[in-house]
Every structure is written in C-alpha cells, then in structure tokens.
Design a protein around this motif. Structure first.
Motif, mmCIF file in Angstrom:
data_model
loop_
_atom_site.group_PDB
_atom_site.id
_atom_site.type_symbol
_atom_site.label_atom_id
_atom_site.label_comp_id
_atom_site.label_asym_id
_atom_site.label_seq_id
_atom_site.Cartn_x
_atom_site.Cartn_y
_atom_site.Cartn_z
ATOM 1 N N SER A 52 0.963 -1.098 0.043
ATOM 2 C CA SER A 52 -0.046 0.132 -0.185
ATOM 3 C C SER A 52 0.962 1.271 0.172
ATOM 4 N N ARG A 53 0.429 2.241 -0.503
ATOM 5 C CA ARG A 53 0.984 3.682 -0.353
ATOM 6 C C ARG A 53 0.334 4.667 0.469
ATOM 7 N N ILE A 54 -0.691 4.285 1.301
ATOM 8 C CA ILE A 54 -1.449 4.850 2.030
ATOM 9 C C ILE A 54 -0.569 4.942 3.552
ATOM 10 N N MET A 55 -0.351 6.080 4.123
ATOM 11 C CA MET A 55 0.381 5.812 5.414
ATOM 12 C C MET A 55 -0.667 5.606 6.519
ATOM 13 N N ARG A 56 -0.228 4.814 7.522
ATOM 14 C CA ARG A 56 -1.165 4.279 8.463
ATOM 15 C C ARG A 56 -0.497 4.412 9.780
ATOM 16 N N ARG A 57 -1.465 4.748 10.887
ATOM 17 C CA ARG A 57 -0.932 4.632 12.296
ATOM 18 C C ARG A 57 -0.879 3.673 12.926
ATOM 19 N N ASP A 58 -1.167 2.266 12.189
ATOM 20 C CA ASP A 58 -1.012 1.105 12.674
ATOM 21 C C ASP A 58 -0.186 0.111 11.678
ATOM 22 N N LEU A 59 0.090 -1.040 11.741
ATOM 23 C CA LEU A 59 0.284 -1.897 10.665
ATOM 24 C C LEU A 59 -0.524 -2.774 10.259
ATOM 25 N N THR A 60 -1.715 -2.696 10.360
ATOM 26 C CA THR A 60 -2.872 -3.585 9.707
ATOM 27 C C THR A 60 -2.856 -3.467 8.168
ATOM 28 N N ALA A 61 -3.031 -4.459 7.612
ATOM 29 C CA ALA A 61 -3.390 -4.498 6.286
ATOM 30 C C ALA A 61 -4.202 -5.787 5.832
#
Length: 963
Positions: A52-61
């Motif tokens: 993914s190229r979306i920045m996230r505040r956790d590491l869930t994918a």
C-alpha cells in the motif's frame, strides 16, 4: 498422464529466466506485520506497509505481510540475500550459490513457486536493477549489511506496484539514516575446512546542516571460493537409476542408484550397430562399449562440476537526504556493483556426424576394416571406393581441451533522486526519478568449434594433413584417450561471448492523505499517483554462438527491444465501524491501476479488501486482487534460435516398421506430407528441429488472488501473536513456448486437436521427403498456473529470571509454516486442453522441478541475556513424491519414488564485548545432515542443492566494530 502435459511443464521451466523450483526452509524470526498491536498510550509514527502507499498509524493490512529483520541476516551468517529468503515458506529458492548447471550466475527469489519473473523485487518501494532481459532482479546486488528489514507480500500486488507482481512483492527496506562508522568482517568455512566464504564491509554516515540532512556510504567486498562435486564422496559419481546397487557407491547413497555418466567419452564413442557400437583404445583398436553396470564405460562428468560456485563481488552504495524547508525534503540513492560468478562443467561432449578416413593410421587394423565396410559415396562421384570416407555419429569427450568454463560478469549501477514532503495539512507527496543500467558479459572458454572439429577429423591416408587443409587445419586424432595433440587442440578450441545491456528508467509521483472522517470510524485514506517506465535491452552474440558453430550450443540471433508504460493508480482506505458492539474496527480498502503498454496495450489491475476486528483479541482479513504481468523484452523480442529436442513424428513409420493410423492420412498430407509418402517414410532423426524465440504479439498474463485470514493477539497471553491465512492464486494466459515444446505441438496437432488450421498444426513445416523440417514454437499465451495453501505464523516472547548474566533473560519463539494444498498447471489454448491438469504440489522431478513439499516449517528459539544472545533454528522440509507418480505413473518403476522429510538445525549467537565491539558466530547444519540422493530425477549434484544441503556443516565467525 498424456505426453503433452509432461513436456509443457518442462519447457516452461527451461524457457523462463529461472527454473520454477519448489523447496522450503523456515525460521527467519518472521513477524506477521498485521498482527502487531500496541497499548493505547503508545505514540505511533505513521508508516507505509508494503502492499500500500497509504500511510497508516498501525500496521494492519488486508493482505498478509511478513517481515524479516536485519538481525536474521546476522544470525544466519548470510553473506548473500538469497540464503535468507530461500528459507521463507512463501518462497521457493531460485538460482543460488550451488546453481552450476542449470544456473546463470545470479541469485533469485520465487514466491509460491510461480516463477521468478512473476515475483516483483523492490528496494525502498521502488524497482531495482534487472539482471537479465526477463526483468528478474539478481539478489547478489543487494547488500545484506544495509538491510533494515524485508517485507514480503504474497499474492498479486499489481494495483499498487504495476506489472510483474502476480505472485507477490519482496520489498527491501534499506538503512538510510546512519551515524558514525561500522566495520564488519566474517569468515565462513565447512567442517572439512573448504568452500570458504569471507566478506568485509564498512558503513559510515552522519548528519549535517544542524540535523537537516544525513549522508550514508557503504562499501563491501565478498569472496566465495569454489567447491567441486569431486570434493564430496556422495557427489563424486553422476548417479542414475538402476536395478542393483553399484559397488562404487560404498559411501551409501541409497538403493537403486548406480554410478552412470555420459556416452560421450574420451575414448571416442561411435554409435550404431557393429563397428558403430564401440570405443577405442589409445592404439586405435576397438573396445566394446559397456552401457550399464558397475563396469560401464560411461564418462563420469560429476567431479568437474562446481558444488559451490566461486564468487567475487565489489559493491558501493550511498544515500542522502536533506530537509530543504518544512514542506520539501530532497533525497537520493546511488549504488554500483561488480559481480563475477564463474561456472565450470566437464570437458565438451562433442556429439556430431563426421566423415572418417578408414585408411587413417590413427586406427588399428580391426578398426580400419570395420570402417572400410561402411564407406559411402562421400565425394559424389557415383562410386564407393578408397577415395570415399565412412560417415558415422560420434561422441567424444574433449578432455585434452580442459573443462568448459563460463564467466558471468555483471556491472550495474542505479541512481535515484526525489523530493517528498507535505503539500498541505494531512497530505504528503513523493516524486522520484531513477535510472538503472546493467552490463552483463558471458564469456565461454575451452569450447570446440563444430566446423573445425568435423574438418580436422577427415584426414589424409598418412594422417599428416586434413583432407581440407584450409584455415590452417591440423589433424585431430580423437580415436583413443589422450591422442589429441596440442596443435590440434589449438585449432579446434574457441572462446565465445555474448554481451547484454539492460536499461530501466522510472518516473513516479503520488500524493496521499486524509479525506476526513466520513463514517465516524476514522479518517479515510487516499493515495493517487502516476508512473512512467521504460525498459530496453540489447543482447549480442559473437559469430560462433550466432551461427551455432560451438559444439553443445545451438545457434541464436541477437535479442534487442524496448517498451514503455504509462500508469495511473489510486488507493482508498475506508474505515466503516469503530469501537461498537461486534466491531472494534471494520475497514474496507480499494485499489486500482490503469496501465497503457506500448506492446500489450491497455490493462487494468485492481484490488478490494476488508479487515474486521470483532473484539480486541482477534481480527479477520479478506482480500481479492486482479494482477497483471506484461511480457518482458526477452519474451517479446527474443531472437530466433534453434534447438533439437527429442520428439516423435506421428506421421512417420516407427522404427519397428509400424505405419501410422490411416485416419491421420488426410491431416498429415494437409500439413505437408507428399502424396504417396504417408505410411512409407520413416523419421530420419530422433531429434526434430525447433525454432524458438520472442513473439511481439504476446498479451499480458492475468492472475486472480484470494486471501482469507485471522490475526490473534490475546490479552490473556501477553507476548503472543498468531496469524493464519489461506491463499489461492490463479494465473491465466501464462506465457510459455507454444504448446509447451516441439514434441507437444506434434502430439496435440495430430492426436488431440486434429485441425489443420489450429496454431499447433500451422507451426509445423515439412521437407519434400515427408520428414518434419522444423516446428516453430515461439512464445505464446497458452498456460494456466494454480496454487493454493495455508500459512501459519506464531510468535511468543516472555521474560524469565534466569540466565548467564544478572538481570534475567528474554525468550523469543518464532514459528512459520506452510501447507501446500495445490500447485498445478494446465495447458490451455482456446480451451482445447483445459482438462489436462498436471499437479506439482508435494512433488519433485523432471516435469515439476524442485521439491514442493505439502508441509514445511521453521522454528527459531532465541534467548537474550545481557550482552549475549543464543538462537537455535529448526528447519523442517516435508516429504515429496516423483511428479510422474502423483500424475498417474506406477511407483514401482522408480528407484527413488519419494524424498523423505529432512530436518536441519542451525545454532548461532552474538556477544557485545562492549559498546564498540560485537562478536557473532554460529554453525549451520549442526548435525551435518546429508540429502537423500537421486538418480534420473535430480536437478544437479545427485540432489536439489538449493533445497537440500549438499555441502555439509558450516561454521561462521564474524565481528563488528562501531565508532
């Protein structure tokens, strides 16, 4: 199982840049990214997870993502990256340090066994150096010392990264913010004191401009020394299947295996009946040819082959970044690598038809008389007399010419510049340009020119000159071991070379940020971007290779071509529910990419996923992806080359004089068999010429990937996480050679499709005498691949009060395993062969390649206590059967119908002497476990040396000094 099924898989394997292999070893301290949680008080840094190229505040994918930390490369003593990646359950090792034949001097990774060309390798989320014209990355060019972590996404990822990600993505995240200096060195040897490896590297870096910037420089050198198969008892002989044990195998390689070898021998082997079934003593007299048994006269080619390929690699890499202002950061990457990997094979086996002068003094009287009886009208005067020669097919091992040597040298460099930053509050951008080039040279030494070999054998009656003295011809006495003079060797000996240049340019830019909270469950994430890429390459063969004038090589034209692609892509992360009954969280994800190729045209790839956590302790994830792979330069523009595989012509009378089925008559005549020839002509040669090459009309391959999984993070068991994921990947329009090869095309045309207008029948060209002239088997979108299975990962960490030093210890247990439910291929062409499935899961052998066990796992147990850590890794490879047995053959017909499971144990540790010095070391294959050896169904070295350890116990010691 039909013949055409078997031939398809083998042709597919040989036609790709790397064999579709299947092996397994686990235990990399792999952590399931999506399983990570944290206490609510923890401060998160926004990150980007591979896939993914979306920045996230956790590491869930929504897709399963596994990571391999930098410490794993040190614990395994890996000097080359493939040593670690080959042990992941999702991967099947491609070429590596024991890939001598087959092999091409590279090291590759192969996710799910679907082919290295279907695995996308990235560095820092971007495309890297290509090692050949099929676009595959050589892992030798990635410095293991600089790796921060490796993230692996299995299943299609084309919507995010573009073409090639049918089986998944391997993304190397490199260190780019280094301060100080670190110098490291490592020495690695076996319990025999041979096959040494050593490396030394230096990393230095520092901040500048009051911390606004950082620059890092890496320099590294790796040396790997050779080991020959003759240096180990169990690989000294080339083994083959037989009914009884061979007395020469007293070292115990197993029942049903005999020391075999090649029919091309130093004594010269003339094939046929009577005189044409013999070899020669040094005085030119006849010796009986013994084909099998403990006293066979075959040539044992094994000792001359490498068991460990030598390697020498120089590498330099640098990164830098500078914060220009609050919204703009400039960054750059640069690297150069010089990699040399020799290969070595037994001396040239010269198999060819020659004219022999029966009156030559090279022969004893018995041989002269035998050859005199088979003279033919070779001078064309209409009379067979003493002026004519005898025509025979000979196999002569050119030991006087020395072993065949191949030197693969790759010089590559890559530069990247880019800018990133914040374009508005909550919105970030990233724009970059990269240029990469690889110059690959393949030099061949100690080969034999076919034309000179044939010319030099036809000598005058006194043996002092060639019948055709042109070009400085020197008489060649091949009749008996050791009879060839140095002058004759100098005449026939040739070196050959081919040179390849590969260039890749890539421009990409994207923005990502938040669209706000639409549902009350969290911010909606969006990423939009564009990308442009161009690939071009040029391969040039010298005159000997281009004309096919090198014994053991077929002629081949040069390969040159290029293509470009424009992409538009986007992703959306949409939170649906949060902190409500039955849904701690529920989030949907969408991705799509539109690509316009100058070759394959316009294609779409897309993905949709869902993650749901009903409670804090467990979450579920599901994902569907449509991925594409556009054909590469080699597949599109590969120069036409010829080969001579074994094949059967259904229109010819058999060697036993049996005529073909009369129902074939009209079809055979429609494809070129002349009137009156059907049922009369016999097949001239057991080998039929095939024309191989690229096809500019190829279309993209397409895959559909489904994954379903669960992530467990129980609060009742602190330190424990687990993931279980089901995957299913279907690839259609897979690119193989037409029909799977020459024999398969003939079989399908005349025995299956039976339609003169089919592409199979249209590929066949015949001579005036009815025999097949050639079969044109260019690349085509004809295949389908399927794989299905379950991955299981478990991690547990706990503190205990005991240890070698005060303060207690931490124990970490990391388990990762795979259950392969299906791994098959189907030969398809407009649905004609859609039911012809060949299963390769839980198999090994000639059709499917390296072992792909049904079960395999790895368990690493680590204790950290003060300045010391100790780690034990257990790699388990399950059993597998000969592929032909799985697909219907009788097990009684095979000496080794099954490979038993194998366990390997590796012990390693580190010790921090002080803040400056760290020492580390270990033992791989602690119990010196030997592979189960094979005959006919082996890959090389009587086993599959990239799957099973054929070298033995290894000990490594190293140290790092930090300043």
């Amino acid at each position: 199982m039909s013949t055409h099924s078997t031939r398809l898989r083998r042709a597919a394997l040989l036609g790709s840049t790397a064999t579709l292999v299947a092996s397994f070893a686990l235990g990399l301290g792999v952590t399931p990214v999506s399983a990570q949680d944290a206490d609510e008080s923890t401060e998160f840094e926004e990150v980007v997870v591979t896939g993914s190229r979306i920045m996230r505040r956790d590491l869930t994918a929504p897709s399963p993502v596994s990571t391999v930390g930098a410490e794993e490369f040190q614990l395994t003593g890996a000097q080359n990256v493939e040593q670690v990646l080959a042990t992941l359950p999702q991967t099947i090792p491609g070429f590596g340090g024991s890939s001598n034949n087959p092999g091409n001097g590279t090291a590759t990774v192969n996710l799910r066994g679907l082919g290295t060309q279907r695995t996308l390798v990235l560095v820092n989320g971007r495309r890297y150096l290509q090692s050949n014209q099929s676009g595959v990355v050589d892992l030798n060019t990635i410095p293991s010392t600089l790796i921060e972590r490796v993230e692996v996404v299995t299943g299609g990822a084309s919507a995010v990264y573009g073409s090639d990600a049918l089986s998944g993505v391997v993304n190397f995240i490199m260190k780019d913010d280094f301060e100080g200096m670190e110098v490291g060195a490592q020495y690695d040897t076996t319990s025999h004191g041979d096959a040494e490896k050593y490396n030394i590297d230096m990393t230095m870096g520092g901040n500048f401009a009051d911390g606004k910037g950082n620059a890092t420089l890496y320099l590294g050198y790796v040396k790997r020394k050779p080991l020959f198969q003759g240096d180990r008892k169990f690989t000294t002989f080339a083994l083959e299947d037989c009914d009884n044990d061979d007395p020469r195998n007293e070292f115990g390689v197993g029942e049903g295996l005999c020391a075999g070898g090649s029919s091309g021998v130093p004594e010269a082997h003339v094939f046929g009946s009577g005189v044409l079934s013999t070899i020669f003593a040094p005085d030119g007299s006849l010796i009986p040819w013994v084909n099998s048994g403990p006293n066979n006269t075959r040539f044992n080619y094994a000792p001359d082959n490498y068991l460990q390929l030598p390697q020498e690699r120089w590498m330099a890499s640098s990164t830098a970044h500078y914060q220009i202002n609050d919204n703009v950061r400039a960054y750059t990457e640069a690297m150069f690598v010089h990699n040399r990997v020799p290969q070595e094979l037994a001396p040239t086996p010269a198999f060819t038809t020659v004219e022999v002068n029966p009156d030559s003094p090279f022969f004893a009287p018995d041989a002269q008389a035998a050859f005199d009886a088979i003279r033919s009208d070779t001078n064309g005067d209409g009379v067979v007399d003493g002026d004519d020669n005898a025509v025979v097919f000979v196999g002569r091992r050119m030991v006087e010419n020395g072993p065949r040597q191949s030197l693969d040298t790759r010089n590559g460099f890559r530069v990247l510049v880019g800018f990133d930053g914040e374009v508005a509050e909550g919105w970030n951008y990233d724009v970059s340009y990269s240029y990469a080039r690889v110059d690959y040279t393949n030099l061949l030494n100690n080969d034999v020119a076919a034309s000179r070999f044939i010319q030099a054998i036809a000598v005058t009656d006194d043996g002092t000159a060639c019948q055709d003295p042109s070009g400085g011809c020197v008489p060649l006495n091949i009749w008996g071991a050791g009879n060839i003079s140095q002058e004759a060797i100098d005449f026939v000996n040739v070196g050959a070379a081919n040179v390849t240049s590969i260039t890749t340019q890539n421009v990409q830019g994207f923005v990502s940020g938040s669209l706000g909270d639409w549902t009350g469950a969290g911010d909606v994430g969006l990423a939009l971007g564009v990308e442009y890429r161009t690939d071009s390459s040029d391969n040039r063969n010298d005159e000997f290779l281009a004309s096919g004038d090198v014994l053991g090589f077929n002629s081949g034209q040069n390969t040159a071509g290029s293509y470009d692609v424009y992409d538009i892509f986007g992703e959306l992360a949409l939170p649906l529910l949060s902190d409500v009954a039955g849904a701690e969280s529920l989030e949907a994800s969408l991705a799509a990419r539109y690509s316009d190729y100058s070759t394959a045209g316009s294609v779409w790839s897309y993905a949709a996923g869902l993650t749901w956590a009903p409670i804090a302790d467990i979450s579920f994830r599901a994902n569907y992806q449509r991925a594409v792979r556009a054909p590469n330069v080699n597949e599109l523009f590969g120069g036409l080359s010829n080969g001579f595989p074994g094949a059967t012509d259904p229109c010819a009378v058999t060697s036993e004089g049996v005529a073909p089925d009369a129902s074939l008559k009209s079809l055979c005549e429609a494809t070129g068999v002349g009137a009156g020839l059907f049922g009369v002509f016999g097949q001239a040669n057991a080998q039929i010429e095939g024309l191989f090459g690229g096809n500019p009309d190829l279309q993209e391959e397409t895959s559909d990937t489904w994954t379903f999984g669960a992530v467990f993070t129980p609060e009742a068991l602190p330190g424990f996480t687990a993931t279980i994921d089901y995957y299913k990947i279907d690839i259609t329009d897979a690119i193989f050679v037409l029909g799977g090869g020459v024999n398969n095309v003939l079989d399908v045309c005349y025995n299956v499709v039976q339609d003169v207008n089919s592409p199979f029948c249209q590929a066949i060209t015949r001579r005036a005498d009815g025999n097949v002239d050639n079969v044109k088997v260019l690349n085509a979108n004809i295949g389908a691949l399927k794989t299905e299975g379950i991955d299981l990962q478990m991690n547990y960490s706990t503190d205990v009060e005991w240890g070698f030093f005060d303060g207690g210890s931490t124990l970490d247990f990391n388990f990762i395993g795979t259950h392969v439910m299906e791994n098959s291929f189907i030969a398809t062409n407009e649905g004609e062969l859609a039911e012809d499935v060949v299963e390769c899961g839980n198999t090994f052998g000639e059709t499917c390649g390296e072992p792909d066990p049904e079960f395999r796992f790895n368990l690493r147990s680590t204790m950290t206590n003060g300045p010391m850590s100790l780690s034990l890794n257990w790699r388990w490879i399950g059993s597998s059967k000969v592929d032909a047995i799985i697909n219907g053959d009788d097990p009684a017909g095979y000496s080794i119908p099954k490979l038993k499971s194998k366990s390997y144990f590796d012990l390693s540790g580190t010790y921090d002497v002080n803040e400056t010095l760290q020492l580390y070391g270990g033992v791989r294959n602690l119990l010196n476990t030997k592979p189960q050896f094979l005959g006919t169904d082996q890959s090389q070295a009587n086993t599959y040396p990239e799957t099973y350890d054929a070298i033995g116990m290894r000990i490594f010691l190293g140290g790092k000094v930090r300043f």
